[in-house]
Design an enzyme around this catalytic site. Structure first.
Site, short mmCIF file in Angstrom:
data_model
loop_
_atom_site.label_atom_id
_atom_site.label_comp_id
_atom_site.label_asym_id
_atom_site.label_seq_id
_atom_site.Cartn_x
_atom_site.Cartn_y
_atom_site.Cartn_z
N SER A 143 -6.89 7.13 0.83
CA SER A 143 -5.57 6.97 1.05
C SER A 143 -4.75 7.22 -0.04
CB SER A 143 -5.37 5.67 1.57
OG SER A 143 -4.02 5.17 1.50
N TYR A 156 -7.70 -3.45 -0.53
CA TYR A 156 -7.39 -2.31 0.20
C TYR A 156 -7.22 -1.04 -0.61
CZ TYR A 156 -6.02 1.56 3.39
OH TYR A 156 -5.83 2.62 4.10
#
Length: 270
Positions: A143, A156
């Site tokens: 990401s 995350y």
């Protein structure tokens, strides 16, 4: 439908919806048979039937919660036993937008198990056969928050930083063995990720990319030989310069003495 000869089997995790479902569609149309992995068995079977009918490919649904050790072990065994596997798309993952003051630590541990441990173990499951054949492709979904780490939940972001670092290491270890490693860094993408993460409004933001555009760009990047693909980054040279700077910095860490800026010699003399 009479399908063309298979290029081998592509394994796609988190395949029942969103990015994973689009990957399943696209790689099937590229000539791969499929093993589709997800927790939601109903969705998984519907997608498997749809893709088999549309593409003529062999599609195997594999129900598993990769955050569970027993389910993960079953999939590792399945992958290790099949010499026909040619591609692994490590897409399964969960996220959060909660800060450390709001997030439950047990939920963060679950995130680590899926985003890091499962991805790592599945990569280890397929790599030996890929190396032995001198061919195979591993696509790991990271990401942009693996770089822009302050954007969302810290665990995350850290898990996606791990995926990026792991990809660099895999490229170093496996590139000369004929194994292709691609790390994909999506930005905000219109999937159920945002519902689970607790910020559904992001799906309709003007800055949010469709899952179809994300996957099509990622596969175009794979065809171009990119090691790291960031579909939303408009100027690819920005990444090239950033990565070159990181690699230049590396050798500068290797000193036996601390930097003079800490003034340790002056402190010891007083």
């Amino acid at each position: 439908m009479i399908a063309q000869s298979s290029k081998g089997i592509a394994v796609v995790t988190g395949a029942s919806t969103g990015i994973g479902a689009v990957y399943a569609d696209r790689v099937a149309k590229r000539g791969y048979d499929l093993i589709l992995v997800a927790r939601n068995e109903d969705r998984l079977r519907r997608l498997a039937d749809q893709l088999a009918n549309e593409t003529g490919r062999t599609v195997e649904p594999f129900k598993a919660d990769l955050g569970r050790k027993d389910d993960l072990a079953r999939l590792e065994t399945r992958l290790g036993d099949d010499a026909g596997i040619a591609m692994l798309v490590n897409n399964a993952g969960i996220g959060s937008v909660a800060s450390i003051q709001q997030a439950d630590v047990d939920e963060m541990e679950t995130m680590i198990a899926l985003n890091i441990t499962a991805l790592t173990r599945l990569t280890y499951a397929v790599a030996p056969a890929f190396v032995a054949r001198g061919a195979g492709t591993i696509i790991n979904i990271s990401s942009v928050v693996g770089i822009a780490v302050e954007a969302l939940n810290g665990v995350y972001s850290a898990s996606k930083s791990y995926v990026l670092s792991f990809g660099h290491s895999l490229q170093k270890d496996l590139a000369d063995k004929g194994v292709r490693i691609q790390t994909v860094l999506p930005g905000a993408t219109a999937t159920e990720f945002w519902d689970v993460a607790g910020y559904a409004a992001q799906k309709t933001s003007p800055a949010t990319m469709s899952a179809a555009d994300l996957v099509d760009a990622a596969l175009a990047g794979l065809d171009l030989g990119e090691l790291v693909t960031i579909p939303g980054l408009q100027d690819g040279e920005d990444w090239t310069r950033w990565e070159e700077g990181r690699r230049v910095l590396g050798p500068k860490f290797n000193h036996a003495k601390p930097s003079p800026r800490y003034q340790l010699e002056a402190a010891s003399a007083t």
